[in-house]
Design a protein around this motif. Structure first.
Motif, PDB file in Angstrom:
ATOM      1  N   VAL A   1       0.499   5.083   7.191  1.00  0.00           N
ATOM      2  CA  VAL A   1      -0.085   3.929   6.622  1.00  0.00           C
ATOM      3  C   VAL A   1      -0.453   2.663   7.699  1.00  0.00           C
ATOM      4  O   VAL A   1      -1.440   2.315   8.122  1.00  0.00           O
ATOM      5  CB  VAL A   1       0.307   3.197   5.082  1.00  0.00           C
TER       6      VAL A   1
ATOM      7  N   SER B   1      -1.010   4.088  -0.944  1.00  0.00           N
ATOM      8  CA  SER B   1      -1.225   5.650  -0.301  1.00  0.00           C
ATOM      9  C   SER B   1      -0.141   6.590  -0.733  1.00  0.00           C
ATOM     10  O   SER B   1       0.718   6.281  -1.167  1.00  0.00           O
ATOM     11  CB  SER B   1      -1.318   5.237   1.202  1.00  0.00           C
ATOM     12  N   ASP B   2      -0.539   7.955  -0.440  1.00  0.00           N
ATOM     13  CA  ASP B   2       0.588   8.925  -0.814  1.00  0.00           C
ATOM     14  C   ASP B   2       0.951   9.398   0.676  1.00  0.00           C
ATOM     15  O   ASP B   2       2.042  10.079   0.767  1.00  0.00           O
ATOM     16  CB  ASP B   2       0.043  10.021  -1.502  1.00  0.00           C
TER      17      ASP B   2
ATOM     18  N   GLY C   1      -9.709   2.441  -1.805  1.00  0.00           N
ATOM     19  CA  GLY C   1      -9.164   2.352  -0.372  1.00  0.00           C
ATOM     20  C   GLY C   1      -9.788   1.190   0.264  1.00  0.00           C
ATOM     21  O   GLY C   1     -10.415   0.318  -0.135  1.00  0.00           O
TER      22      GLY C   1
ATOM     23  N   MET D   1       0.897  -1.178  -0.110  1.00  0.00           N
ATOM     24  CA  MET D   1      -0.069   0.020   0.038  1.00  0.00           C
ATOM     25  C   MET D   1       0.970   1.182  -0.120  1.00  0.00           C
ATOM     26  O   MET D   1       0.560   2.412   0.302  1.00  0.00           O
ATOM     27  CB  MET D   1      -1.148   0.127   1.102  1.00  0.00           C
TER      28      MET D   1
ATOM     29  N   ASN E   1      -2.789   3.758  10.703  1.00  0.00           N
ATOM     30  CA  ASN E   1      -4.028   3.844  10.219  1.00  0.00           C
ATOM     31  C   ASN E   1      -4.546   2.292  10.081  1.00  0.00           C
ATOM     32  O   ASN E   1      -5.673   1.712  10.646  1.00  0.00           O
ATOM     33  CB  ASN E   1      -4.092   4.372   8.703  1.00  0.00           C
TER      34      ASN E   1
ATOM     35  N   LEU F   1      -9.134   4.133   5.083  1.00  0.00           N
ATOM     36  CA  LEU F   1      -7.778   4.454   4.624  1.00  0.00           C
ATOM     37  C   LEU F   1      -8.001   4.647   3.166  1.00  0.00           C
ATOM     38  O   LEU F   1      -8.116   3.889   2.257  1.00  0.00           O
ATOM     39  CB  LEU F   1      -6.736   3.331   4.844  1.00  0.00           C
ATOM     40  N   SER F   2      -7.616   5.801   2.795  1.00  0.00           N
ATOM     41  CA  SER F   2      -7.778   6.276   1.290  1.00  0.00           C
ATOM     42  C   SER F   2      -6.375   5.738   0.490  1.00  0.00           C
ATOM     43  O   SER F   2      -5.162   5.913   1.066  1.00  0.00           O
ATOM     44  CB  SER F   2      -7.951   7.732   1.142  1.00  0.00           C
ATOM     45  N   LEU F   3      -6.801   5.246  -0.495  1.00  0.00           N
ATOM     46  CA  LEU F   3      -5.547   4.692  -1.429  1.00  0.00           C
ATOM     47  C   LEU F   3      -5.788   5.356  -2.973  1.00  0.00           C
ATOM     48  O   LEU F   3      -6.371   4.667  -3.861  1.00  0.00           O
ATOM     49  CB  LEU F   3      -5.599   2.926  -1.418  1.00  0.00           C
TER      50      LEU F   3
END
Length: 573
Positions: free
Chosen positions: A514, A507-508, A485, A81, A517, A498-500
């Motif tokens: 990460v 992820s950024d 995500g 991720m 989270n 968790l935004s991806l």
């Protein structure tokens, strides 16, 4: 070039000083299986000599053990991720200096643009990143992915200097049956390496798979499978990932006679596992705990892997080899203290000593393209109260097809709190086809909620599991809103997401962010009753992979991997 050779000769002969000398080292010699005491002379990125040397700069190792940098023979960066740059910050401090990456996750979402992003993003890292071109995008014809990569498209990248060959041949029936499209892909790599992925192949079918050019296998789960492949000249990649952990079993099949054909890999490893347990250094520690000689374990993680993939001048501490070195104070505990990459100290005491720039290419962002989903589309219609159910197992990617009596209402599945059977859906999210596959799952044990993710191997459609249609729909909408995500919902509320944004896969954020989270989300998942013998997110992601036995779900329906065909959910008498 002659001047460089002349300088190296002069330094090796002791006529000139090396730019760097590591003094008083216990050197792990993977050629002769011994520890040699001495200095290591380094000029720029290359080891010049082993013995007694003087350098313009000298670092006293105080008799610590110095071994070659570790090599991961097969992995998917996306499964961490993390972007490639952030991934390098995670694994270099743990001793991995070279990786063989198969970017088929991002390729299944973004096609060639995804592969090019991974190549470009890893270009200037202090980590050697080699690429295997994804052979199966999509993995099979039984699911919809975001792209289709044929031989013509792959050929545009095959001559890139960091492309080593063709990635894992997951569609093994197509290989064995001589399918024209897969033969075209095999043909374009010519004399380059081809990775395997054939967990159930045996006898003549295995011969056919190997003669097609397949040289490695990372899907062995039994010693018998391992030995059968070693006998046919394959390299076996002993995997210790987050969900699939085969090392303990396969180690029983490693002998002094076949050890040189065994290497290590992680395949898919989550950030919390990397931070808490390590990377290939973890494989080595576990192998030593299992009774393997430390030097043999190091050899499997270095020289064996370099020879397997034809990597010249890496994998050993010797003149002419790249100065990719790790320093450990105890061979059995194998805690990596310092890491040198091409002669430069890049990590110390678990911390990266370098900065990485982030580049988020627009071509791998905004990848959610799905039809509207409502409660009616999540309804699992059944013809009987007897159903084929996906049974999951701890620490394994394999599943079992079991037949169970289920609760029904008005011709549809209804969750019963006394029965550990959940509803699962795979929703196509690349091309707005409207496809939704529905199935039932046993032993996940989630209660009063839903979990959804766009990390769903290998086509990475949206996968969701839950005991409530309303929570499942809420999770689906949350994932679409954040651009991909992982999310957990319960009782009509979004508990954590968790935004991806990179392909719905990466992820950024930093690995630490990460990790924190995911750690919180795992605790939430276990708090909702999820089976503590599984990694909830990794396990869910592989329930959509129709190339690993026994039964999985794609956006096109319930799939029996042993028959390589779709089956009905309802079992008719």
């Amino acid at each position: 070039m002659k001047d460089i050779i002349k300088l190296r000769i002069d330094i090796a002969a002791g006529r000139k000083k090396a730019s760097l000398v590591l003094k008083n080292c216990n050197i792990v010699n993977v050629f002769t299986d011994e520890i040699i005491y001495g200095d290591i002379a380094i000029e720029k990125d290359t080891i010049i000599g082993i013995g007694i040397y003087e350098g313009k700069e000298e670092i006293d190792m105080y008799e610590a053990y110095v071994a070659p940098g570790l090599i991961d023979g097969h992995l998917h960066i996306e499964s961490s991720m993390l972007t490639p740059s952030e991934f390098s910050r995670a694994i270099l401090p743990r001793g991995t200096t070279t990786i063989i990456a198969d970017p088929h996750e991002i390729a299944n979402v973004c096609g060639l643009a995804g592969i090019e992003y991974m190549i470009d993003e890893s270009e200037k890292l202090p980590l050697s990143v080699y690429i295997m071109l994804p052979s199966c995008v999509p993995a099979t014809s039984f699911e919809n992915s975001g792209a289709v990569l044929n031989a013509k498209k792959l050929k545009t990248l095959v001559d890139h200097p960091r492309v080593l060959g063709l990635g894992e041949l997951m569609d093994y029936p197509a290989v064995i049956n001589g399918d024209e499209k897969i033969l075209d892909k095999i043909h374009i790599v010519k004399d380059k390496l081809i990775d395997g992925h054939g967990p159930v192949i045996s006898d003549k079918a295995l011969n056919a798979y190997v003669v097609a050019g397949t040289k490695t296998e990372h899907e062995c789960s039994t010693v018998e499978e391992m030995i059968n492949r070693l006998r046919l000249g394959m390299y076996v990649q002993i995997r210790e990932g987050s969900a699939a952990r085969n090392l303990e079993v396969l180690l029983r099949g490693v002998t002094k006679e076949n050890l040189r054909r065994c290497i290590f890999c992680t395949d898919d490893r989550h950030p919390e596992d990397i931070l808490m347990h390590g990377h290939i250094d973890n494989n080595i520690r576990e192998a030593i705990k299992g009774g393997l000689n430390p030097i043999s374990a190091i050899k499997m993680a270095t020289l064996n892997a370099s020879e397997c993939y034809g990597l010249k001048n890496v994998g050993a501490v010797a003149p002419g080899y790249k100065a990719d070195l790790i320093v450990v104070d105890d061979l059995k505990k194998f805690n990596v203290k310092t890491v040198f990459k091409e002669g430069k100290c890049v990590a110390q005491n678990g911390k990266a000593l370098f900065h990485v720039d982030k580049h988020l290419n627009p071509s791998v962002l905004n990848t959610m393209h799905m039809d509207k989903v409502d409660l009616e589309k999540l309804r699992v219609n059944v013809q009987t109260d007897i159903a084929n159910v996906i049974k999951i197992f701890p620490h394994s990617l394999t599943t079992e097809k079991v037949v169970r009596k289920i609760q029904t209402e008005n011709g549809a599945f209804k969750f019963h709190k006394q029965l550990d059977i959940l509803k699962m859906a795979v929703i196509e999210r690349h091309n707005k086809t409207g496809n939704i596959g529905l199935a039932l799952v046993e032993d996940f044990k989630l209660k009063n909620g839903a979990i959804a993710s766009t990390v769903a191997h290998d086509s990475h459609n949206l996968v969701v599991i839950g005991d409530s249609d309303e929570d499942m729909l809420l999770a689906i909408n949350e994932i679409e809103k954040c651009g991909g995500g992982i999310t957990i919902c319960s009782s009509g509320k979004v508990l954590k997401t968790l935004s991806l944004p990179v392909g719905g896969l990466m992820s950024d954020m930093t690995i630490e962010e990460v990790h924190m989270n995911l750690k919180e989300m795992i605790e939430i998942a276990y708090g909702l009753g999820v089976n503590k013998e599984i990694d909830p997110f990794m396990t869910l992601s592989f329930l959509a992979l129709p190339v690993i036995p026994q039964i999985k779900l794609t956006d096109m329906g319930l799939f029996d991997v042993t028959k390589f065909d779709f089956i009905e959910l309802s079992v008719k008498e």
